[in-house]
Design an enzyme around this catalytic site. Structure first.
Site, PDB file in Angstrom:
ATOM      1  N   GLU A 180     -52.344   6.472 -60.554  1.00 54.59           N
ATOM      2  CA  GLU A 180     -53.090   5.215 -60.450  1.00 54.59           C
ATOM      3  C   GLU A 180     -54.577   5.476 -60.660  1.00 54.59           C
ATOM      4  O   GLU A 180     -55.194   6.209 -59.872  1.00 54.59           O
ATOM      5  CB  GLU A 180     -52.859   4.584 -59.075  1.00 54.59           C
ATOM      6  CG  GLU A 180     -53.646   3.307 -58.829  1.00 54.59           C
ATOM      7  CD  GLU A 180     -53.470   2.800 -57.411  1.00 54.59           C
ATOM      8  OE1 GLU A 180     -54.280   1.969 -56.982  1.00 54.59           O
ATOM      9  OE2 GLU A 180     -52.521   3.233 -56.733  1.00 54.59           O
ATOM     10  N   GLY A 188     -55.109  22.319 -55.626  1.00 57.83           N
ATOM     11  CA  GLY A 188     -54.774  21.081 -56.317  1.00 57.83           C
ATOM     12  C   GLY A 188     -53.667  21.286 -57.331  1.00 57.83           C
ATOM     13  O   GLY A 188     -52.726  20.489 -57.415  1.00 57.83           O
TER      14      GLY A 188
END
Length: 357
Positions: free
Chosen positions: A265, A242
């Site tokens: 978002e 990640g």
């Protein structure tokens, strides 16, 4: 179960937890099909099976969703030991198969022999798009370094649209509020992580995870990339992919003069932690974040340099400043500790000053 009739008790036996019933695999070798160690389960299934995450009408329910590790060709089958229709009249089982068919694209296999035949063609699969970054992670179990690559792709890449349709199905099982995106909108960018591995002397690629980014327009001539979806598949989680993916994506946009800053978002708590780690790593080498300047407090110089060089907005720059200043602060020193706490307090009460006065 107190207060239930005998019939209700019997029917309750036909309720299955769909998070346990759904069995996922990323298949590299035929023997993986029978290896329970390669199986993993969803974190969520409410978007397909409702808030209770229950399928009614089956005992021993298994929903098999197996994917070839690279191109994600799919095997789907529903198995069970008993179905309520066979024991009780006028009682219908949930149509599990139709629910799954709503999210997986057509063309999947229902026969293991067909699936294994597709597996033999996996050697022809190659990652989509442009290579951005290569890195290695040491695998203790294998006793060797494993190589990974990150690519940027778009819908013009041959075969990518179909691949993405299969890839995005994982979102339903691992992102609580996931939804499929409009792939016909050209403002989407796609970033993919692959593992390189050897099979019978050939180099193959396995899907590790991906990220989607939407490029918002900012007047008059800028864009603001916003991370929409990010997923590292469970077999690869906790290995650092990640951070590698987010840093690579950030560096990709940093090089563009038209990018104003990079946002996300509705970020999850885990994503915010990951972003903090990556942004601190990027900012710690800037002169304005040197220990001496950190102790002087948050400055406009930090805001400007982080925005211009790293495309980081003011809010995120402030978080980075507080993390790096804490690292530079000797909390055993009463004066340094007090100065740090007061600095945080000033930031917290800032929005309420007008009410306090």
């Amino acid at each position: 179960m107190a207060g239930l009739t005998a019939m209700e008790k019997k029917l309750a036996e036909y309720k299955c937890n769909t998070n346990e019933a759904i069995q996922l695999k990323l298949v590299r070798f035929p023997e993986d099909l029978e290896d329970d160690n390669t199986t993993f389960n969803p974190e969520y299934s409410h978007q397909v099976f409702g808030d209770d995450e229950v399928a009614f009408g089956y005992k021993g329910l298994k929903i098999l969703l197996y994917y070839i590790a690279g191109n994600l060709s799919t095997f789907f089958r529903v198995e069970y030991t008993s179905k309520v229709n066979e024991k009780f009249d006028c009682v219908e089982a949930d149509d599990v198969e139709s629910k799954i068919r709503e999210i997986i694209p057509p063309g999947f296999c229902t026969n293991t022999d067909d699936f294994v035949s597709l597996l033999e063609k996996e050697v022809n699969f190659k990652p989509f798009g442009m290579l951005l970054h290569t890195y290695s992670i040491h695998n203790e179990e294998a006793g060797e370094d494993i190589t990974y690559q990150i690519y940027k792709a778009d819908m013009t890449c041959p075969g990518f649209r179909e691949y993405h349709e299969r890839l995005q199905t994982f979102l339903m099982w691992f992102i609580e509020t996931a939804s499929f995106i409009d792939v016909d909108d050209e403002r989407w960018n796609y970033f993919l992580v692959f593992e390189k591995y050897n099979k019978d002397g050939a180099t193959l690629f396995a899907t590790v995870g991906y990220m989607t980014v939407y490029n918002y327009y900012v007047y008059p001539d800028k864009t603001r990339p916003r991370v929409s979806q990010m997923l590292i598949l469970p077999p690869f989680q906790g290995e650092g992919h990640g951070a590698q993916l987010l840093e690579t994506v950030h560096r990709y946009y940093m090089s563009s003069p038209t990018v104003l800053d990079i946002t996300a978002e509705d970020p999850s708590e885990n994503y915010v932690k990951l972003r903090d780690f990556v942004l601190v790593k990027l900012c710690q080498d800037l002169l304005c974040f040197s220990p001496g300047k950190l102790m002087q407090g948050f400055s406009q110089e930090m805001v400007t340099e982080a925005q211009q060089k790293l495309k980081i907005n003011k809010q995120h720059t402030r978080r980075v400043y507080e993390i790096l200043r804490l690292r530079s602060t000797n909390m055993g020193d009463a004066e340094q500790s007090r100065s740090y706490r007061l600095d945080i307090k000033r930031r917290l009460i800032g929005p309420y000053k007008v009410y306090i006065t």
